[in-house]
Design a protein around this motif. Structure first.
Motif, PDB file in Angstrom:
ATOM      1  N   LYS A   1       0.824  -1.207   0.000  1.00 17.76           N
ATOM      2  CA  LYS A   1       0.000   0.000   0.000  1.00 17.76           C
ATOM      3  C   LYS A   1       0.861   1.260   0.000  1.00 17.76           C
ATOM      4  O   LYS A   1       0.378   2.336  -0.359  1.00 17.76           O
ATOM      5  CB  LYS A   1      -0.932  -0.003   1.212  1.00 17.76           C
ATOM      6  CG  LYS A   1      -1.963  -1.129   1.189  1.00 17.76           C
ATOM      7  CD  LYS A   1      -2.843  -1.084   2.415  1.00 17.76           C
ATOM      8  CE  LYS A   1      -3.865  -2.224   2.388  1.00 17.76           C
ATOM      9  NZ  LYS A   1      -4.746  -2.192   3.588  1.00 17.76           N
ATOM     10  N   LEU A   2       2.106   1.125   0.410  1.00 13.81           N
ATOM     11  CA  LEU A   2       3.006   2.277   0.445  1.00 13.81           C
ATOM     12  C   LEU A   2       3.643   2.544  -0.909  1.00 13.81           C
ATOM     13  O   LEU A   2       3.863   3.693  -1.287  1.00 13.81           O
ATOM     14  CB  LEU A   2       4.114   2.049   1.480  1.00 13.81           C
ATOM     15  CG  LEU A   2       3.726   2.121   2.961  1.00 13.81           C
ATOM     16  CD1 LEU A   2       4.876   1.624   3.819  1.00 13.81           C
ATOM     17  CD2 LEU A   2       3.357   3.552   3.333  1.00 13.81           C
ATOM     18  N   LEU A   3       3.978   1.485  -1.642  1.00 16.96           N
ATOM     19  CA  LEU A   3       4.739   1.615  -2.879  1.00 16.96           C
ATOM     20  C   LEU A   3       4.013   0.945  -4.045  1.00 16.96           C
ATOM     21  O   LEU A   3       3.305  -0.049  -3.851  1.00 16.96           O
ATOM     22  CB  LEU A   3       6.118   0.968  -2.712  1.00 16.96           C
ATOM     23  CG  LEU A   3       7.053   1.600  -1.682  1.00 16.96           C
ATOM     24  CD1 LEU A   3       8.271   0.712  -1.475  1.00 16.96           C
ATOM     25  CD2 LEU A   3       7.477   2.988  -2.119  1.00 16.96           C
ATOM     26  N   PRO A   4       4.218   1.446  -5.273  1.00 13.85           N
ATOM     27  CA  PRO A   4       3.631   0.815  -6.468  1.00 13.85           C
ATOM     28  C   PRO A   4       4.428  -0.428  -6.851  1.00 13.85           C
ATOM     29  O   PRO A   4       5.285  -0.392  -7.739  1.00 13.85           O
ATOM     30  CB  PRO A   4       3.727   1.913  -7.526  1.00 13.85           C
ATOM     31  CG  PRO A   4       4.913   2.719  -7.116  1.00 13.85           C
ATOM     32  CD  PRO A   4       4.942   2.689  -5.614  1.00 13.85           C
ATOM     33  N   ILE A   5       4.172  -1.513  -6.161  1.00 10.42           N
ATOM     34  CA  ILE A   5       4.993  -2.720  -6.266  1.00 10.42           C
ATOM     35  C   ILE A   5       5.146  -3.215  -7.704  1.00 10.42           C
ATOM     36  O   ILE A   5       6.256  -3.497  -8.167  1.00 10.42           O
ATOM     37  CB  ILE A   5       4.419  -3.844  -5.380  1.00 10.42           C
ATOM     38  CG1 ILE A   5       4.415  -3.423  -3.909  1.00 10.42           C
ATOM     39  CG2 ILE A   5       5.225  -5.126  -5.562  1.00 10.42           C
ATOM     40  CD1 ILE A   5       5.775  -3.167  -3.332  1.00 10.42           C
ATOM     41  N   GLU A   6       4.040  -3.340  -8.418  1.00 15.10           N
ATOM     42  CA  GLU A   6       4.106  -3.894  -9.775  1.00 15.10           C
ATOM     43  C   GLU A   6       4.904  -2.984 -10.706  1.00 15.10           C
ATOM     44  O   GLU A   6       5.657  -3.457 -11.558  1.00 15.10           O
ATOM     45  CB  GLU A   6       2.698  -4.142 -10.326  1.00 15.10           C
ATOM     46  CG  GLU A   6       1.950  -5.247  -9.608  1.00 15.10           C
ATOM     47  CD  GLU A   6       2.743  -6.549  -9.562  1.00 15.10           C
ATOM     48  OE1 GLU A   6       3.368  -6.908 -10.598  1.00 15.10           O
ATOM     49  OE2 GLU A   6       2.763  -7.208  -8.509  1.00 15.10           O
ATOM     50  N   THR A   7       4.756  -1.687 -10.556  1.00 10.39           N
ATOM     51  CA  THR A   7       5.531  -0.741 -11.370  1.00 10.39           C
ATOM     52  C   THR A   7       7.021  -0.904 -11.101  1.00 10.39           C
ATOM     53  O   THR A   7       7.842  -0.944 -12.035  1.00 10.39           O
ATOM     54  CB  THR A   7       5.108   0.707 -11.066  1.00 10.39           C
ATOM     55  OG1 THR A   7       3.738   0.876 -11.426  1.00 10.39           O
ATOM     56  CG2 THR A   7       5.958   1.703 -11.844  1.00 10.39           C
TER      57      THR A   7
END
Length: 514
Positions: free
Chosen positions: A339-345
């Motif tokens: 939720k903190l970071l755009p993991i997939e990106t």
């Protein structure tokens, strides 16, 4: 008596690159080694000689070696005390041919009719210019006999300049040799040359090794009962399997620019040549570095920043400072990374750029730190005590961003050093994490300043600051907490969901370890 007959090995040893000239050999460069302990012991002293001089001469183009040992007096042996047998100490570090008579070496180099036609081993992969001079980078497999011969001649450079470095085994099986690629950096002179003088002068080299990584591929087909996964890997293979055709991690093992050419951008040019090769080869999954020194980390950071910073900016990578429901009263037990970071990106960027997990995490952390105004960072005088009290509930968006950034950094430090940190008591563990996080943040601040200064001054492409990184050192004195191993984890530590921040009395709270 000991001091009178003892010599500092680093001062006694000299290295010369020589070339043919009108009447006698000309010294192109002369310098001293950084280390001699692999040859002469930890104290780097040589007993038994007065006015000792050990000169290693190398033909500047093909690195044909010659060793000349001279001294004024030699200690007369008394019982078991005798002068060190220098040739015996050197025999495992330099070819036997290096001990040929000095006159024979000089005649061979001075009268080398093939020097004008010499080209470095392998194939040309890059040409570039610096301050009006031309340089080339060549690469070749260790299967190539000319590559092996050149490496064999100059392997003593590993002991002289790469701490804890290990000479390559050039007699390995072909399958292993084929995994090694050697990169050579040469200056190519455009000045008039003698018929027996080569236009090429050696200035540095690097080695890379391919590590096989298992990456099974599957095709999916739907049959009456549902999905069936069928592997497309067929064994035994009908075709010959070569090391270059297998999915691999590419590891930089040794990396050296000779002292006279350091601080001139050649380290960056060499690193970027290797990186370009890794990007272009579809079988290479990522580029890693074997036990990098802090100097090499800086060179790597400078060049990887130029790759990653634009990609992070283009995809608007940032921290989501409201990762949880405001109505939720419970304190977080795990850091909500997804939720903190755009993991997939981020995973997509890392896959595209082939940058190793640890290095990608460092670059990501630096980029996120750069998004925070300086006055809201520790180095800029941010009020950490106030932020420790307010935590994520602070009303200032920059402080909130900084709060979550520090937790992301501490998460990575804890995870990488989990086994060591869990042996400590809660307060001591927290202190160690805090110290490591602050040290890492200070390092990032210095790098961000270098990035900004370099951009402002519009430094030459592929340039680097100072002597950073032009020697890859296997440093034996690294601090405990900052991590070195790049190959343990296929995913970036910062990209793993729901990672625990740290343990305190058996419970995990983000508030305990800001």
């Amino acid at each position: 008596m000991g001091d009178e007959w003892s010599s500092d090995a680093n001062e006694a040893v000299s290295i010369e690159l020589v070339e043919a000239d009108a009447n006698a050999l000309r010294t192109v460069h002369r310098f001293h080694p950084k280390f001699t302990y692999p040859i002469f012991g930890e104290e780097e002293r040589i007993f038994g000689y007065k006015a000792l001089d050990i000169t290693f001469r190398f033909a500047a183009h093909d690195l044909r070696p010659n060793c000349v040992i001279s001294y004024d007096r030699k200690f007369p042996a008394i019982a078991d005390t005798a002068a060190l047998d220098i040739r015996d100490a050197l025999k495992d570090f330099i070819p036997a041919a290096a001990f040929a008579k000095a006159n024979d070496f000089e005649k061979t180099v001075q009268n080398d009719s093939s020097a004008q036609e010499f080209t470095p081993p392998g194939k040309l992969v890059k040409s570039y210019s610096r301050k009006g001079k031309n340089f080339e980078i060549w690469s070749g497999s260790l299967l190539d006999s000319r590559v092996r011969e050149t490496i064999h001649r100059m392997q003593i450079f590993i002991s002289f300049f790469i701490e804890a470095g290990t000479p390559l085994n050039t007699t390995d099986a072909d399958w292993t040799l084929d995994r090694w690629t050697v990169y050579f950096v040469y200056e190519k002179s455009s000045r008039p040359s003698l018929p027996t003088r080569s236009p090429y002068t050696f200035i540095g080299y690097a080695t890379t090794y391919r590590f096989y990584t298992f990456r099974p591929r599957y095709q999916t087909s739907t049959e009456s009962g549902g999905d069936t996964h069928v592997s497309d890997i067929v064994l035994p293979s009908k075709e010959e399997i070569t090391a270059a055709a297998l999915p691999s991690r590419l590891r930089i093992s040794q990396f050296l620019i000779l002292p006279p050419h350091q601080a001139s951008g050649h380290g960056s040019a060499l690193y970027n040549s290797i990186y370009s090769y890794a990007l272009a080869d579809s079988t290479i999954r990522e580029l890693t570095v074997e036990d990098p020194s802090e100097e090499f980390d800086m060179l790597r950071d400078i060049n990887d920043w130029k790759v990653l910073e634009p990609k992070f900016a283009a995809t608007d990578v940032k921290i989501n400072t409201s990762p949880s429901d405001p109505s939720q009263k419970r304190r977080l037990r795990r850091l909500p990374t997804p939720k903190l970071l755009p993991i997939e990106t981020l995973r997509s960027i890392r896959s595209e750029t082939k940058i190793a997990p640890r290095q990608f995490a460092r670059q990501l952390e630096m980029y996120l730190l750069s998004l925070i105004p300086f006055s809201h960072r520790a180095a800029g005088g941010a009020n950490l005590t106030k932020l420790l009290i307010q935590k994520s509930k602070t009303s200032n968006p920059h402080d909130k961003f900084y709060y979550w950034w520090r937790l992301i950094l501490k998460q990575r430090i804890f995870k990488k050093n989990r086994d060591v940190l869990l042996q400590l008591e809660g307060n001591e563990r927290q202190q160690k994490i805090d110290e490591a996080a602050r040290a890492q943040e200070d390092e990032y601040e210095k790098l961000l300043l270098i990035f900004a200064t370099s951009k402002a001054k519009e430094l030459p492409k592929n340039g680097n600051s100072g002597t950073a990184g032009e020697v890859l050192v296997k440093d034996r004195k690294r601090k405990l907490v900052p991590d070195e191993d790049e190959d343990d984890d296929p995913n970036s530590p910062s990209l793993e969901p729901d990672a625990k921040v740290a343990r305190s009395n058996g419970k995990i709270h983000d508030s305990d370890h800001f």
